[in-house]
Design a protein around this motif. Sequence first.
Motif, mmCIF file in Angstrom:
data_model
loop_
_atom_site.group_PDB
_atom_site.id
_atom_site.type_symbol
_atom_site.label_atom_id
_atom_site.label_comp_id
_atom_site.label_asym_id
_atom_site.label_seq_id
_atom_site.Cartn_x
_atom_site.Cartn_y
_atom_site.Cartn_z
ATOM 1 N N TYR A 242 -21.722 109.997 68.181
ATOM 2 C CA TYR A 242 -21.089 108.681 68.181
ATOM 3 C C TYR A 242 -21.744 107.786 67.137
ATOM 4 O O TYR A 242 -22.850 108.078 66.641
ATOM 5 N N VAL A 243 -21.049 106.709 66.805
ATOM 6 C CA VAL A 243 -21.531 105.764 65.795
ATOM 7 C C VAL A 243 -22.701 104.971 66.371
ATOM 8 O O VAL A 243 -22.624 104.422 67.474
ATOM 9 N N THR A 244 -23.794 104.914 65.625
ATOM 10 C CA THR A 244 -24.986 104.188 66.072
ATOM 11 C C THR A 244 -25.111 102.814 65.421
ATOM 12 O O THR A 244 -25.737 101.921 65.981
ATOM 13 N N GLU A 245 -24.552 102.652 64.245
ATOM 14 C CA GLU A 245 -24.536 101.346 63.583
ATOM 15 C C GLU A 245 -23.454 101.324 62.510
ATOM 16 O O GLU A 245 -23.093 102.354 61.958
ATOM 17 N N SER A 246 -22.943 100.155 62.232
ATOM 18 C CA SER A 246 -21.914 100.016 61.204
ATOM 19 C C SER A 246 -21.770 98.548 60.841
ATOM 20 O O SER A 246 -21.722 97.686 61.719
ATOM 21 N N LYS A 247 -21.712 98.265 59.557
ATOM 22 C CA LYS A 247 -21.542 96.895 59.089
ATOM 23 C C LYS A 247 -20.428 96.827 58.054
ATOM 24 O O LYS A 247 -20.107 97.823 57.395
ATOM 25 N N ILE A 248 -19.851 95.655 57.912
ATOM 26 C CA ILE A 248 -18.759 95.435 56.973
ATOM 27 C C ILE A 248 -19.327 94.848 55.686
ATOM 28 O O ILE A 248 -20.030 93.842 55.718
ATOM 29 N N ILE A 249 -19.001 95.493 54.568
ATOM 30 C CA ILE A 249 -19.505 95.103 53.258
ATOM 31 C C ILE A 249 -18.348 94.682 52.359
ATOM 32 O O ILE A 249 -17.315 95.349 52.300
ATOM 33 N N MET A 250 -18.520 93.580 51.647
ATOM 34 C CA MET A 250 -17.589 93.187 50.596
ATOM 35 C C MET A 250 -18.337 93.259 49.279
ATOM 36 O O MET A 250 -19.467 92.769 49.177
ATOM 37 N N LYS A 251 -17.743 93.921 48.295
ATOM 38 C CA LYS A 251 -18.429 94.045 47.013
ATOM 39 C C LYS A 251 -17.443 94.006 45.858
ATOM 40 O O LYS A 251 -16.259 94.340 46.011
ATOM 41 N N SER A 252 -17.949 93.585 44.729
ATOM 42 C CA SER A 252 -17.109 93.537 43.531
ATOM 43 C C SER A 252 -16.999 94.930 42.943
ATOM 44 O O SER A 252 -17.914 95.758 43.060
ATOM 45 N N VAL A 253 -15.894 95.209 42.296
ATOM 46 C CA VAL A 253 -15.673 96.513 41.687
ATOM 47 C C VAL A 253 -16.683 96.779 40.578
ATOM 48 O O VAL A 253 -17.087 97.923 40.363
#
Length: 297
Positions: A242-253
């Motif tokens: 199962y997933v233990t951690e996860s974060k949402i990332i926004m980044k420039s190309v």
Amino acid sequence: MLLINILMLTSLLVMAQSITIEKTYSIDVQSGFHPQFNSDGTMLAFSGDSYVGLNVYKLANKSVIKITEDAGAGFQPVFSKSNDKIFYKNIVYQERLRNEGVKSYEFATKKDLVLLAPQRNVRQPQSYENGIVVHANNKLLKATIGKTQAPVPDYVWSDGSNLFIYRNNKIQKLNPIEGANGYIWASLSPDGKSILFTAAGEGAYVCDLDGKITAKLGYLNAPTWYDNNFVVGMQDKDNGDYVTESKIIMKSVDGKTEKVLSDPKQISMYPTASSKAGKVAFNAIDGKIFIVEVRVK
């Protein structure tokens, strides 16, 4: 001297790119997963944790519309170009074989319509003039409600192992990463000039329509376009079960700007974005859906 000044100004503008979180809040739904914004960010589709069922949340009045309870309906549904309909898959088993169809739901009449009868190997539908374009059963199909003279747009899809594009009236197989174990989460940029995808075991990339790599984004799952210059994805980890951690990332190309949009203490997954609304949405592992209002400059 003028040329030098122009180059210096351009350099400063590139360096000045930044992502600012203006506001973060959750929406009032009992349980929601796999959110999908419409183009202007006024509606947000969501599903059950196994893609079962489909609902649409209207941000203006905070109301929820129940679309269907069909299995598979929550897997990347697509709003129509005019936002008056939503197109979604449904899974049926015929002679023990899994088949998928595509249905349409019209918000004004609350009626659904079968656009594509269940069949084998149905890929991700793409919105078309009053209908969809989709690759299914080794054929490129278009299904519309009524006749249309609009030309078939460029269309990108993956079968898991390979990456394909339809353009100039022909299908071309792309191989951007030599030796890749497969391609997933493929999508065209809003301007139709670039393809975003994840190569299994390699990371997320952007390539041009001929398959030439133009950007390496690193480890980023379920990536989606924010606009032509920024993408959003999740960086998740698991222990094999199962997933233990996860974060949402926004980044420039171009790789020069990056921002974590979610609470690092929270397991956040499956982002969706609307640059017109300046919003990114995602679900926490417990089914709570969050919206982040961002300012990009």
